[in-house]
Motif scaffolding. Structure first.
Motif, short mmCIF file in Angstrom:
data_model
loop_
_atom_site.label_atom_id
_atom_site.label_comp_id
_atom_site.label_asym_id
_atom_site.label_seq_id
_atom_site.Cartn_x
_atom_site.Cartn_y
_atom_site.Cartn_z
N LEU A 112 15.78 -24.96 -7.18
CA LEU A 112 17.04 -25.08 -8.05
C LEU A 112 18.03 -23.99 -7.66
O LEU A 112 17.54 -22.85 -8.37
N SER A 113 19.43 -24.56 -7.47
CA SER A 113 20.66 -23.45 -7.91
C SER A 113 21.88 -24.46 -8.55
O SER A 113 22.83 -24.45 -8.50
N PHE A 114 21.69 -24.93 -9.27
CA PHE A 114 23.17 -26.03 -9.50
C PHE A 114 23.07 -25.01 -10.68
O PHE A 114 22.36 -24.19 -11.20
N THR A 115 24.48 -25.16 -11.47
CA THR A 115 25.37 -24.33 -12.15
C THR A 115 25.51 -25.65 -13.60
O THR A 115 25.21 -26.41 -13.48
N ARG A 116 26.38 -24.68 -14.48
CA ARG A 116 26.67 -25.47 -15.44
C ARG A 116 27.76 -26.27 -15.30
O ARG A 116 27.73 -27.62 -15.86
N GLN A 117 29.13 -26.25 -14.71
CA GLN A 117 30.16 -27.19 -14.11
C GLN A 117 29.26 -28.21 -13.40
O GLN A 117 30.02 -29.09 -13.53
N VAL A 164 18.57 -14.52 -19.65
CA VAL A 164 17.09 -15.16 -19.48
C VAL A 164 17.72 -16.36 -18.39
O VAL A 164 19.36 -17.56 -18.50
N GLU A 165 18.16 -17.19 -18.07
CA GLU A 165 18.12 -18.17 -17.10
C GLU A 165 17.34 -19.02 -16.28
O GLU A 165 16.10 -18.69 -15.23
N GLY A 166 17.15 -20.46 -16.59
CA GLY A 166 16.27 -21.74 -15.74
C GLY A 166 16.68 -22.71 -15.84
O GLY A 166 17.83 -23.32 -16.25
N ARG A 167 16.03 -23.46 -14.04
CA ARG A 167 16.61 -24.74 -14.51
C ARG A 167 15.06 -25.30 -13.77
O ARG A 167 14.12 -25.10 -13.97
N LEU A 168 15.12 -26.59 -13.77
CA LEU A 168 14.17 -27.52 -14.14
C LEU A 168 15.04 -29.22 -13.51
O LEU A 168 15.87 -29.66 -14.43
#
Length: 338
Positions: free
Chosen positions: A8-13, A77-81
């Motif tokens: 997964l590679s999406f950003t906050r924007q 820390v950086e995580g995505r789900l």
């Protein structure tokens, strides 16, 4: 309508562009523990007495905890789900088509041939040709309104970012190191729509021809690169050739071939395609989809609130344990000072 998943590679924007999004801050919790709880909470969301979402993401590939150069006890820390529901039918949308378009096209061709033959001297054949040609033209331009199924898929994406620190606690002569994080988390939700193809055989075949043409046109409207455009079938010759495309499974495969790349594409393209399909929805179905998006936001708010309660409870328990251990250690007597 499934698709393969990578890292997964999406950003906050990216998430702020979603249909709905909710943000929250969480402190004093182990990020790995938080990630497990987040994943389990999404998987426990139910719709019509059934579990709604399938999650994509793992701690190995989508939760990154790094130490900073200034010291091994601090870091980031950086995580995505990501979670997706199954495609489900939400209703029927309308489309205008020519129910006798292929019949009319064939009548025009046959009538024209009879008329030309009649010009050679058989006036009766010429008159018959004119009648057939006129009837074919009338049938060709007649229109009706048909319906096709509209499918919906909900997607939740979560991004957590923040700072982590380590604490070492001595308990009964043993040292235990634990990790704490202060994280900012954004929860986003999107409701995508698509043309349903599982009921293709219930449409009459002129309706299937029009639906194929419309899906091709909708695809070309939302792609940016002309190399990704497809031929939009239509016109007199398309109606005439429709006699060779009466098999519902053939049209179904064609619609899937044109539509599926849009459903597997990045979120921006998927949203553009969904917006175009929304323009076709009639009042009742549009209202239902609006209500569904409101329900999706409620899901996000409930998810954020449940995690907030969990973090407050677990964080307080952990803090109490740490403080109690430190207090016990402070109350012990040093034998050397006796």
């Amino acid at each position: 309508m499934g698709k393969g998943k990578g890292s997964l590679s999406f950003t906050r924007q990216d998430l702020r562009k979603s249909t709905k999004f909710v943000e929250g801050d969480y402190s004093g919790i182990n990020p790995r523990q938080f990630y497990r709880k987040l994943k389990r909470s999404i998987e426990e969301i139910q719709e019509e007495s059934d579990f709604k979402y399938t999650t994509h993401g793992s701690q190995d590939t989508d939760l990154d905890i790094q130490s900073e150069d200034v010291g091994s006890k601090t870091g980031t820390v950086e995580g995505r789900l990501q979670a997706e529901s199954d495609w489900a039918k939400i209703g029927e949308s309308e489309i205008e088509y020519r129910p006798y378009g292929p019949h009319g096209a064939l009548g025009i061709v046959v009538g024209g041939l009879l008329f030309l033959l009649g010009l050679a001297g058989a006036i009766e054949i010429a008159i018959l040709g004119m009648l057939v040609l006129g009837g074919g033209a009338y049938a060709y331009w007649q229109t009706e309104v048909g319906t096709y199924p509209v499918m919906r898929e909900d997607v939740i994406r979560v991004l957590l970012t923040g700072e982590v620190s380590e604490r070492t606690v001595d308990n009964d002569g043993a040292s235990r190191t634990d990790m704490f994080a202060n994280m900012s988390v954004i929860f986003s939700g999107d409701a995508f729509v698509a043309v349903g193809t599982s009921e293709m055989d219930r449409h009459d075949w002129p309706m299937r021809l029009e639906l194929l043409s419309q899906v091709a046109e909708w695809r070309n409207r939302c792609v940016n690169n002309s190399s990704n455009e497809v031929e939009v079938p239509g016109g007199f010759m398309y109606m005439l050739k429709g006699w060779t495309k009466r098999d519902s499974s053939e049209i179904k495969r064609e619609v899937q071939r044109i539509q599926q790349p849009l459903l597997d594409a990045d979120f921006d393209l998927r949203e553009r395609y969904a917006d175009i399909l929304r323009e076709q929805l009639h009042g009742a179905l549009e209202t239902e989809l609006d209500q569904h998006e409101a329900d999706l936001r409620s899901e996000l708010e409930s998810l954020a609130q449940d995690l907030n309660i969990y973090v407050e409870r677990e964080g307080m328990t952990h803090t109490d344990n740490v403080e109690r251990t430190r207090a016990d250690a402070a109350g012990e007597l040093d034998p050397e000072n006796l």
